[in-house]
Design an enzyme around this catalytic site. Structure first.
Site, PDB file in Angstrom:
ATOM      1  N   LYS A 180       0.946  -1.243  -0.216  1.00 22.43           N
ATOM      2  CA  LYS A 180       0.067   0.007   0.141  1.00 22.43           C
ATOM      3  C   LYS A 180       0.773   1.182   0.201  1.00 22.43           C
ATOM      4  O   LYS A 180       0.585   2.154  -0.670  1.00 22.43           O
ATOM      5  CB  LYS A 180      -1.038   0.059   1.072  1.00 22.43           C
ATOM      6  CG  LYS A 180      -2.148  -0.820   1.139  1.00 22.43           C
ATOM      7  CD  LYS A 180      -2.927  -0.701   2.146  1.00 22.43           C
ATOM      8  CE  LYS A 180      -4.214  -1.486   2.259  1.00 22.43           C
ATOM      9  NZ  LYS A 180      -5.070  -1.306   3.212  1.00 22.43           N
ATOM     10  N   ASP A 219     -10.006   3.147   2.314  1.00 25.67           N
ATOM     11  CA  ASP A 219     -10.231   2.663   3.733  1.00 25.67           C
ATOM     12  C   ASP A 219     -10.840   3.662   4.546  1.00 25.67           C
ATOM     13  O   ASP A 219     -11.820   3.150   5.264  1.00 25.67           O
ATOM     14  CB  ASP A 219      -8.831   2.141   4.325  1.00 25.67           C
ATOM     15  CG  ASP A 219      -7.983   1.040   3.677  1.00 25.67           C
ATOM     16  OD1 ASP A 219      -9.002   0.272   2.942  1.00 25.67           O
ATOM     17  OD2 ASP A 219      -6.909   0.925   3.727  1.00 25.67           O
TER      18      ASP A 219
END
Ligand code: ATR
Length: 285
Positions: free
Chosen positions: A71, A107
């Site tokens: 990520k 997220d």
């Protein structure tokens, strides 16, 4: 669904990747909306990340989900980054727009949407956030725009304080401290929402929770980001205490739904996606 020369491809990249729920979730949604898309998973090691991302771009892969451990490092290969990616230094979603790679981080918005869809309103509220890792940071970034007060507790207290200080410019009351039973007991009584953003409670430590059952109360909302098992010990204890609960599957779903909408431009069929994910989780439990 027939795969043809026109079928568009989306994929998740990570390592390990075998247990990912993303193909199940997205293929169920593509099928339900009769979209000519397919979703697959690729195991990509850190030293192959750049080649994998450039290759995906060259192959015209429409979208990527990016998971552990890429990520952060994937942000190097983006042509554009949304404000969340810039703040977090991490992306979980890439859109390939005619060869330009645009990075997003869904997220935090996923967590916020999961809360809202489950009836948790954050205005004027105090949130107690356990954890200061990647997921906690994304959640804190989104929450700081809506909640009034945020207390971040982390085992490594320096990380909690650092996260609180980088969020400070948003003008809300944000503090960071060490994660201990004493601190949780101190902060919980005047909190409206408790979020576990640590990995405690995840299989194989499914019998563990950082919060003792008798610290929980009916006027608290409790969210756990752990989705394996879907009902963590914290979620079970919170439900038994009469608290409103939002499990990790909800956050997983809404971050996935946000990615789906970025790639397809269509509203994600969240109920269909939830059913597919829960089926895969219960088959693996
Ligand atoms: P993710 O991307 O899922 O957030 P991460 O960045 O590795 O993963 O973060 C894991 C979080 O769980 C961290 O807040 C970590 O605390 P430390 O920063 O102190 O390591 C927390 N965590 C993991 N195991 C824990 C435990 N046994 N007790 C308390 N916190 C724990």
């Amino acid at each position: 669904m027939e795969i043809s020369g026109r079928t568009r491809v989306c994929a998740v990249i990570g390592d390990p990747i075998e247990h990912t729920l993303s193909p199940t979730m997205h293929n169920a949604a593509f099928e339900h909306l009769k979209l000519d898309f397919v979703f697959v998973a690729f195991k990509v090691t850190p030293d192959e990340l750049e080649k994998a991302v450039r290759g995906a771009c060259a192959l015209g892969i429409r979208g990527l989900n990016v998971t552990m451990p890429h990520k952060n490092s994937v942000t190097e290969f983006l042509d554009e980054a949304d404000p969340a990616v810039k703040f977090l230094g991490a992306a979980n979603t890439i859109l390939n727009q005619g060869g330009r790679l645009r990075g997003f981080n869904t997220d935090g918005v996923g967590a916020l949407k999961a809360l809202k869809q489950n009836g948790v309103n954050l205005a004027g509220k105090k949130v107690l956030l356990l954890g200061a890792g990647g997921a906690a940071k994304a959640i804190a970034f989104s929450l700081s725009k809506e909640a009034d007060e945020l207390c971040i507790l982390n085992r490594d207290a320096a990380k909690a304080r650092e996260l609180a200080s980088v969020l400070e410019p948003c003008g809300k009351k944000i503090v960071g401290n060490e994660l201990s039973s004493r601190q949780i007991q101190k902060e919980l009584p005047d909190s409206d929402l408790l979020i576990n953003a640590t990995s405690v409670g995840m299989t194989p430590t499914a019998s563990e929770s950082l919060v003792k059952p008798d610290w929980l109360k009916p006027d608290l909302s409790v969210m756990d980001i752990v989705y394996n098992p879907a009902e963590t010990k914290l979620i079970q204890d919170a439900r038994a205490a009469g608290a409103k609960v939002i499990n990790g599957v909800e956050m997983l779903l809404y971050q996935g739904a946000a990615s789906f909408e970025i790639w397809t431009g269509c509203k994600a069929p969240v109920d269909v996606m939830r059913e597919a994910v829960l089926k895969q989780i219960s088959a693996s439990e």
